[in-house]
Design an enzyme around this catalytic site. Structure first.
Site, PDB file in Angstrom:
ATOM      1  N   LYS A 116       0.808  -1.224   0.000  1.00 55.20           N
ATOM      2  CA  LYS A 116       0.000   0.000   0.000  1.00 55.20           C
ATOM      3  C   LYS A 116       0.839   1.271   0.000  1.00 55.20           C
ATOM      4  O   LYS A 116       0.478   2.256  -0.648  1.00 55.20           O
ATOM      5  CB  LYS A 116      -0.929  -0.013   1.230  1.00 55.20           C
ATOM      6  CG  LYS A 116      -1.840  -1.241   1.300  1.00 55.20           C
ATOM      7  CD  LYS A 116      -2.759  -1.340   0.117  1.00 55.20           C
ATOM      8  CE  LYS A 116      -3.516  -2.651   0.093  1.00 55.20           C
ATOM      9  NZ  LYS A 116      -3.060  -3.593  -0.972  1.00 55.20           N
ATOM     10  N   LYS A 158      -3.218   2.406   8.720  1.00 57.06           N
ATOM     11  CA  LYS A 158      -3.378   1.278   7.788  1.00 57.06           C
ATOM     12  C   LYS A 158      -2.108   0.443   7.730  1.00 57.06           C
ATOM     13  O   LYS A 158      -0.996   0.986   7.798  1.00 57.06           O
ATOM     14  CB  LYS A 158      -3.684   1.786   6.377  1.00 57.06           C
ATOM     15  CG  LYS A 158      -5.026   2.471   6.222  1.00 57.06           C
ATOM     16  CD  LYS A 158      -5.246   2.893   4.768  1.00 57.06           C
ATOM     17  CE  LYS A 158      -6.669   3.354   4.533  1.00 57.06           C
ATOM     18  NZ  LYS A 158      -6.908   3.717   3.110  1.00 57.06           N
ATOM     19  N   LYS A 201      -5.443  10.834   6.606  1.00 55.26           N
ATOM     20  CA  LYS A 201      -6.609  11.543   7.159  1.00 55.26           C
ATOM     21  C   LYS A 201      -7.825  10.657   6.916  1.00 55.26           C
ATOM     22  O   LYS A 201      -7.997  10.133   5.811  1.00 55.26           O
ATOM     23  CB  LYS A 201      -6.766  12.868   6.406  1.00 55.26           C
ATOM     24  CG  LYS A 201      -8.035  13.633   6.733  1.00 55.26           C
ATOM     25  CD  LYS A 201      -7.844  14.487   7.952  1.00 55.26           C
ATOM     26  CE  LYS A 201      -9.079  15.364   8.162  1.00 55.26           C
ATOM     27  NZ  LYS A 201      -9.181  15.786   9.577  1.00 55.26           N
ATOM     28  N   GLU A 275      -8.530   1.645  -6.885  1.00 55.42           N
ATOM     29  CA  GLU A 275      -9.616   1.896  -5.934  1.00 55.42           C
ATOM     30  C   GLU A 275      -9.497   3.316  -5.374  1.00 55.42           C
ATOM     31  O   GLU A 275      -8.415   3.746  -4.974  1.00 55.42           O
ATOM     32  CB  GLU A 275      -9.512   0.884  -4.803  1.00 55.42           C
ATOM     33  CG  GLU A 275     -10.708   0.827  -3.901  1.00 55.42           C
ATOM     34  CD  GLU A 275     -10.502  -0.197  -2.810  1.00 55.42           C
ATOM     35  OE1 GLU A 275     -10.482   0.219  -1.636  1.00 55.42           O
ATOM     36  OE2 GLU A 275     -10.334  -1.405  -3.128  1.00 55.42           O
ATOM     37  N   ARG A 292      -5.507  -7.810  -9.810  1.00 50.82           N
ATOM     38  CA  ARG A 292      -6.141  -9.074 -10.229  1.00 50.82           C
ATOM     39  C   ARG A 292      -7.457  -8.744 -10.916  1.00 50.82           C
ATOM     40  O   ARG A 292      -7.910  -7.597 -10.846  1.00 50.82           O
ATOM     41  CB  ARG A 292      -6.412  -9.920  -8.980  1.00 50.82           C
ATOM     42  CG  ARG A 292      -7.454  -9.281  -8.089  1.00 50.82           C
ATOM     43  CD  ARG A 292      -7.801 -10.064  -6.850  1.00 50.82           C
ATOM     44  NE  ARG A 292      -8.940  -9.480  -6.167  1.00 50.82           N
ATOM     45  CZ  ARG A 292      -8.854  -8.446  -5.311  1.00 50.82           C
ATOM     46  NH1 ARG A 292      -7.675  -7.910  -5.038  1.00 50.82           N
ATOM     47  NH2 ARG A 292      -9.934  -7.945  -4.725  1.00 50.82           N
ATOM     48  N   ARG A 338     -24.216  -9.861  -5.257  1.00 54.17           N
ATOM     49  CA  ARG A 338     -23.528 -11.101  -4.893  1.00 54.17           C
ATOM     50  C   ARG A 338     -24.503 -11.987  -4.111  1.00 54.17           C
ATOM     51  O   ARG A 338     -25.130 -11.509  -3.158  1.00 54.17           O
ATOM     52  CB  ARG A 338     -22.309 -10.798  -4.011  1.00 54.17           C
ATOM     53  CG  ARG A 338     -21.263  -9.972  -4.752  1.00 54.17           C
ATOM     54  CD  ARG A 338     -20.005  -9.885  -3.941  1.00 54.17           C
ATOM     55  NE  ARG A 338     -19.049  -8.952  -4.527  1.00 54.17           N
ATOM     56  CZ  ARG A 338     -17.747  -8.983  -4.238  1.00 54.17           C
ATOM     57  NH1 ARG A 338     -17.271  -9.861  -3.356  1.00 54.17           N
ATOM     58  NH2 ARG A 338     -16.929  -8.109  -4.815  1.00 54.17           N
TER      59      ARG A 338
HETATM   60  C1  MV4 Z   1     -10.144   4.846   3.740  1.00 55.38           C
HETATM   61  C2  MV4 Z   1     -11.425   5.275   4.149  1.00 55.38           C
HETATM   62  C3  MV4 Z   1     -11.533   6.564   4.680  1.00 55.38           C
HETATM   63  N1  MV4 Z   1     -10.453   7.362   4.780  1.00 55.38           N
HETATM   64  N2  MV4 Z   1      -9.088   5.668   3.833  1.00 55.38           N
HETATM   65  C4  MV4 Z   1     -11.357   0.282   3.180  1.00 55.38           C
HETATM   66  C5  MV4 Z   1     -10.442  -0.835   2.771  1.00 55.38           C
HETATM   67  C6  MV4 Z   1      -9.748  -0.317   1.626  1.00 55.38           C
HETATM   68  N3  MV4 Z   1     -10.534  -0.658   0.457  1.00 55.38           N
HETATM   69  C7  MV4 Z   1      -9.629   1.153   1.876  1.00 55.38           C
HETATM   70  N4  MV4 Z   1     -10.735   1.481   2.703  1.00 55.38           N
HETATM   71  C8  MV4 Z   1     -10.981   2.736   3.148  1.00 55.38           C
HETATM   72  N5  MV4 Z   1      -9.952   3.598   3.240  1.00 55.38           N
HETATM   73  C9  MV4 Z   1      -9.243   6.903   4.351  1.00 55.38           C
HETATM   74  N6  MV4 Z   1      -8.169   7.723   4.443  1.00 55.38           N
HETATM   75  C10 MV4 Z   1     -12.506   4.394   4.031  1.00 55.38           C
HETATM   76  C11 MV4 Z   1     -12.271   3.130   3.507  1.00 55.38           C
HETATM   77  C12 MV4 Z   1     -13.398   2.221   3.367  1.00 55.38           C
HETATM   78  C13 MV4 Z   1     -13.987   1.704   4.491  1.00 55.38           C
HETATM   79  C14 MV4 Z   1     -13.463   1.999   5.746  1.00 55.38           C
HETATM   80  C15 MV4 Z   1     -14.079   1.475   6.843  1.00 55.38           C
HETATM   81  C16 MV4 Z   1     -15.183   0.640   6.707  1.00 55.38           C
HETATM   82  C17 MV4 Z   1     -15.665   0.316   5.475  1.00 55.38           C
HETATM   83  C18 MV4 Z   1     -15.069   0.826   4.351  1.00 55.38           C
HETATM   84  C19 MV4 Z   1     -15.529   0.493   3.072  1.00 55.38           C
HETATM   85  C20 MV4 Z   1     -14.911   1.016   1.968  1.00 55.38           C
HETATM   86  C21 MV4 Z   1     -13.823   1.891   2.112  1.00 55.38           C
END
Ligand code: MV4
Length: 448
Positions: A116, A158, A201, A275, A292, A338
């Site tokens: 990441k 993260k 953030k 994404e 993928r 799904r």
């Molecule tokens: C974030 C975010 C908010 N702020 N990053 C979720 C896993 C990966 N796909 C990245 N994700 C997110 N990153 C920042 N800086 C919100 C998400 C997010 C998410 C976060 C918590 C719970 C559900 C989520 C679903 C999609 C994306």
């Protein structure tokens, strides 16, 4: 072009790849665990090899067994599908060393964009908007506190080796940040054998919008527009659709162009997904690359009238992309549900069992991607998704109407499924208005 392709996966995506190969005149080799022995899709392959016991760790994740099956079968290439080894850079490298074509990105590109933090750096270099946060990994609390003060709370911590929501935690003040960093590093070390964490953030209640792209080995990269995957529960997508509702065309184009810039900068080849999260003011921010093919690829295939699996195979065989960017239109509206064998009354716990009755929907605008059949025993060893119902109609309203009609036709007995929840989501006024975000399902539809 390859004569034979081995599919290192199971279920609906294995069937999907078999179908793509057959139309290209390519023979297929399936692999299966004891948990999948006798599944009907296996008989559609030209050859099938048992690679071990039901547990994925003993079968679908066994690199040596898959490579051996490939050698014995005479297949020249392996399609990894999604999940399992599809984003395992070591597997891609082993394929290369064994002179087997891995149908996906090079292991170098996979490593660069699969991590990441290095993906985030690549995005910054490619002038792709990223969330304010740390440049690299967090090294010490003092620097982390300083950065957090600059970007402001709440902060999302993260894991650099994480993904799909694994290894994330929110810190809303300094004390939560210090404790959160320690716990996140420990969890990351345990889960990913890589304690590296970074900070961003926290964007509250974002939408999740991802851009499909594909690159050949001649420097051509195209995007195939976006998919909105905001309807999720605990990072499990429930509904995916294209185009993203209520996203201005200018934002869509900028987001798609950013994804292409990133793929080019990373010297990525084959299919991938960039994404983003989108805030309430339609600002988009890079989050990660999925190196993928994804579960939800049919949504893109329907609005762009493409076969992404066949395109992957052609590109892996060294062919130029079959399209120029100007050829790729996003026509109409596609939506995917799904179908998971899960019990909504038991926190959506997986609910394997035997399908005693099955009546699949059909008719105009309906596509079913599933390997199941009446009498199929859903094995308890793998994820709970048993199929996907995808519709394609001229407008979003029509797509929702067709999806509801198809769900009403869908009969599946013997196991509980997420079909009732799907109907509730499709009838929800905010969903119909396209006013949802990634927490909507949990906060509204499933709130106790
Ligand atoms: C974030 C975010 C908010 N702020 N990053 C979720 C896993 C990966 N796909 C990245 N994700 C997110 N990153 C920042 N800086 C919100 C998400 C997010 C998410 C976060 C918590 C719970 C559900 C989520 C679903 C999609 C994306």
């Amino acid at each position: 072009m390859f004569q034979r392709i081995l599919i290192a996966n199971r279920g609906e995506i294995a069937l999907r790849v078999i179908r793509a190969c057959k139309e290209l005149g390519i023979e297929t080799v399936a692999v299966f665990s004891e948990g999948d022995r006798g599944a009907h899709y296996l008989s559609l392959a030209d050859d099938a090899f048992c690679i071990g016991p039901a547990a994925a760790s003993e079968s679908y994740l066994q690199i040596k067994r898959i490579i051996s099956a490939c050698e014995v079968s005479g297949a020249q290439a392996i399609h990894p599908g999604y999940g399992f080894l599809s984003e395992n850079a070591h597997f891609a490298e082993v394929c290369k060393e064994c002179r087997i074509t891995f149908i996906g990105p090079s292991h170098e590109a996979m490593s660069r964009l699969g991590d990441k933090v290095t993906a985030r750096s690549a995005a910054m270099e490619a002038k792709v908007p990223t969330v304010p946060g740390t440049e690299g990994l967090v090294t010490d609390d003092k620097a982390a506190l300083k950065t957090a003060k600059q970007i402001g709370y709440p902060i999302l911590i993260k894991a650099t080796a994480g993904g799909g929501g694994k290894g994330m935690r929110v810190a809303r003040d300094e004390s939560e940040l210090v404790s959160g960093l320690k716990q996140a590093a420990q969890e990351a070390e345990k889960a990913f054998k890589n304690a590296g964490v970074y900070m961003e953030k926290y964007v509250e209640n974002p939408r999740h919008v991802e851009v499909q792209f594909i690159a050949d080995t001649h420097g051509n990269v195209v995007h195939l527009w976006e998919r909105d995957c905001s309807m999720q529960r605990k990072h499990q997508k429930l509904i995916e659709e294209s185009p993203s509702p209520n996203l201005p065309q200018a934002v869509r184009e900028k987001m798609c162009e950013a994804a292409v810039r990133l793929a080019k900068a990373a010297h990525y080849t084959n299919a991938g997904t960039c994404e983003f999260i989108v805030d309430k003011d339609n600002n988009f921010y890079f989050i990660e690359v999925n190196a993928r093919i994804q579960v939800e690829h049919p949504v893109t295939e329907l609005v762009t009238d493409t076969d992404l699996i066949q395109a992957q195979i052609r590109v892996a065989a060294g062919e130029e992309l079959p399209w120029k960017q100007k050829d790729i239109e996003c026509r109409g509206h596609a939506m995917e549900i799904r179908i998971n064998a899960e019990d909504p009354d038991n926190d959506f716990r997986g609910c394997p069992g035997t399908i005693t009755k099955l009546r699949l929907p059909g008719g105009p605008g309906v596509r079913i991607d599933s390997h199941v059949y009446e009498g199929y025993r859903i094995p308890p060893y793998y994820d709970s998704m048993i199929g996907k119902l995808i519709v394609h109609r001229p407008t979003r309203a029509a797509a929702i109407a067709t999806m509801l009609r198809a769900l009403d036709e869908f009969v599946i007995e013997g196991v509980k499924t997420t079909i009732p929840l799907a109907k509730r989501m499709l009838r929800d006024a905010n969903f119909v208005a396209g006013n949802v975000h990634t927490k909507y399902v949990e906060q509204t539809l499933l709130a106790k």
